[in-house]
Design a protein around this motif. Sequence first.
Motif, PDB file in Angstrom:
ATOM      1  N   PHE A 282      -1.906  -0.045  -5.729  1.00  0.00           N
ATOM      2  CA  PHE A 282      -2.739   0.227  -4.564  1.00  0.00           C
ATOM      3  C   PHE A 282      -2.010  -0.145  -3.277  1.00  0.00           C
ATOM      4  O   PHE A 282      -1.355  -1.163  -3.184  1.00  0.00           O
ATOM      5  CB  PHE A 282      -4.097  -0.483  -4.602  1.00  0.00           C
ATOM      6  CG  PHE A 282      -4.133  -1.824  -5.288  1.00  0.00           C
ATOM      7  CD1 PHE A 282      -5.150  -2.126  -6.151  1.00  0.00           C
ATOM      8  CD2 PHE A 282      -3.153  -2.797  -5.041  1.00  0.00           C
ATOM      9  CE1 PHE A 282      -5.208  -3.386  -6.768  1.00  0.00           C
ATOM     10  CE2 PHE A 282      -3.211  -4.053  -5.642  1.00  0.00           C
ATOM     11  CZ  PHE A 282      -4.244  -4.330  -6.515  1.00  0.00           C
ATOM     12  N   TRP A 283      -2.137   0.717  -2.272  1.00  0.00           N
ATOM     13  CA  TRP A 283      -1.485   0.490  -0.987  1.00  0.00           C
ATOM     14  C   TRP A 283      -2.125  -0.704  -0.285  1.00  0.00           C
ATOM     15  O   TRP A 283      -3.337  -0.862  -0.269  1.00  0.00           O
ATOM     16  CB  TRP A 283      -1.570   1.744  -0.106  1.00  0.00           C
ATOM     17  CG  TRP A 283      -0.815   2.894  -0.693  1.00  0.00           C
ATOM     18  CD1 TRP A 283      -1.331   3.974  -1.359  1.00  0.00           C
ATOM     19  CD2 TRP A 283       0.603   3.044  -0.729  1.00  0.00           C
ATOM     20  NE1 TRP A 283      -0.334   4.794  -1.806  1.00  0.00           N
ATOM     21  CE2 TRP A 283       0.875   4.255  -1.427  1.00  0.00           C
ATOM     22  CE3 TRP A 283       1.667   2.287  -0.243  1.00  0.00           C
ATOM     23  CZ2 TRP A 283       2.171   4.711  -1.646  1.00  0.00           C
ATOM     24  CZ3 TRP A 283       2.961   2.751  -0.450  1.00  0.00           C
ATOM     25  CH2 TRP A 283       3.203   3.945  -1.145  1.00  0.00           C
ATOM     26  N   GLY A 284      -1.283  -1.534   0.280  1.00  0.00           N
ATOM     27  CA  GLY A 284      -1.749  -2.772   0.896  1.00  0.00           C
ATOM     28  C   GLY A 284      -1.501  -3.981   0.029  1.00  0.00           C
ATOM     29  O   GLY A 284      -1.590  -5.112   0.497  1.00  0.00           O
ATOM     30  N   GLY A 285      -1.205  -3.760  -1.257  1.00  0.00           N
ATOM     31  CA  GLY A 285      -0.833  -4.847  -2.141  1.00  0.00           C
ATOM     32  C   GLY A 285      -1.953  -5.819  -2.457  1.00  0.00           C
ATOM     33  O   GLY A 285      -3.140  -5.542  -2.261  1.00  0.00           O
ATOM     34  N   THR A 286      -1.558  -6.987  -2.923  1.00  0.00           N
ATOM     35  CA  THR A 286      -2.515  -8.008  -3.345  1.00  0.00           C
ATOM     36  C   THR A 286      -3.439  -8.420  -2.215  1.00  0.00           C
ATOM     37  O   THR A 286      -4.659  -8.514  -2.386  1.00  0.00           O
ATOM     38  CB  THR A 286      -1.755  -9.236  -3.879  1.00  0.00           C
ATOM     39  OG1 THR A 286      -1.046  -8.876  -5.059  1.00  0.00           O
ATOM     40  CG2 THR A 286      -2.709 -10.375  -4.199  1.00  0.00           C
ATOM     41  N   CYS A 287      -2.883  -8.656  -1.033  1.00  0.00           N
ATOM     42  CA  CYS A 287      -3.674  -9.207   0.068  1.00  0.00           C
ATOM     43  C   CYS A 287      -4.869  -8.330   0.402  1.00  0.00           C
ATOM     44  O   CYS A 287      -5.989  -8.795   0.528  1.00  0.00           O
ATOM     45  CB  CYS A 287      -2.778  -9.402   1.296  1.00  0.00           C
ATOM     46  SG  CYS A 287      -3.656 -10.067   2.719  1.00  0.00           S
TER      47      CYS A 287
END
Length: 457
Positions: free
Chosen positions: A38-43
């Motif tokens: 997913f775009w944006g990663g973990t944060c």
Amino acid sequence: MNHYDFDLFVIGGGSGGVRCARISAGYGARVGIAEERFWGGTCVNVGCVPKKIMVHAAEYGQWAREAPAFGWPKAEIGRHDWVGLAAARDHEVMRLSGIYDRLLKGAGVTTYDARARFLDSNTLDVGGKRITAERIVVATGGCPMRPEIPGAELGLVSDDLFELKELPRQVTVIGGGYIALEFASLLRGLGAEVDLLYRQSLPLRGFDLELREAMAEALQLQGIRLHPGDAPSRLDRDDQGGVIVTTKNGVTLAGGTVIFATGRQPNTRGLGLENAGINLGRSGCIPVTIQQASEQAHIFAIGDVTDQLNLTPVATAVGHALADTLFGGKPRRANFQNVPTAVFTSPPAAMVGLTEEAAAADGPIEVYVARFTPMRHTISKQPRKTLMKLIVSVPSRRVVGAHMLGDDAAEIMQGIAVAIVAGATKEDFDRTIGIHPTAAEEFVTLRTMTRRVGADG
């Protein structure tokens, strides 16, 4: 003519990778980026953003409980609507994730919703397509770990919190760091019964000792049952479908949901780094130089995959600095000194600079401490205290550390961090006029030294 498909290819669409790709493209580089999840990663998706939304939800319950003291007798607490919160949270996460994708495409970056894997040091398999790049950045972040104990598969990890369909009524959170404390606090605030189990005598290893002690007290006042100096030895399923935790000290915690927050590891498995001639370091991280280069000079790594300083703003800063260095004609490195950080518990904690223990090892210091009940809680009669602390180097007079536990700690500490990064002295703090009445004004009105410690203290 460059015979590579891209001047730069980034593996990982989290905060650091996206910033590096976007800024590099802005300098005219041909950039590609791949993200398999997913775009944006973990944060954005299973970390900072959804967690903070849930923290806000828990705070609304706290405010409602305090409201009658301020003349709002009908502010009543009902059962929390977990489904409604989850829907609002997931909608915001989807919106932010989409922004990352649009920012990349708007900058001219070629995006791939696919897994990338090294075939050799300049060649990648990206979703079955062979792609070459002159330079490659690995920004795949980290992933949560389970301890190697019997029944560990019965426990959840941090990502799983955001998949729960309802609020668990009984939760055991295992761990003593940021994630463990934040999850324990927000779940308790939403109405769960919470046990918190951690190895150390106090939570938040690496933080200032005085703040750690205040945090333990605050968690207990919130109604969280603490189990310090202990660790799980096994997990078992009970007859009702709950999970039983048996600890090394022989304690049994029965009947609920278990969440492991016992650490994260660099997300390097399956990247084919061995095909690129890169050997992994401790815990599977990619060792890098101060310029973020791996042992292959054209392959770089940034963010949690390097196990340097695992904070989203640090990864973003490093990604930007690397883009400036590679394509902007402005060689520079991100600053890893005096990085502010916060723990979003109830109340939150924040710090910047050195702990008292670390500062005292460098020479004599003055320590200034204030501990008080904020105005809001004197009215509502809630037993919540604020701790504020400044650490001053005697020889230089510079403020080398600031620590706070209390309402708005993170917001306040961001401003204090600017002063500490700029090298402000205690006298600079003293001549700054406070904003009254605020808690923050205590940082500029601390006149009485609590103690002097250090080499000649």
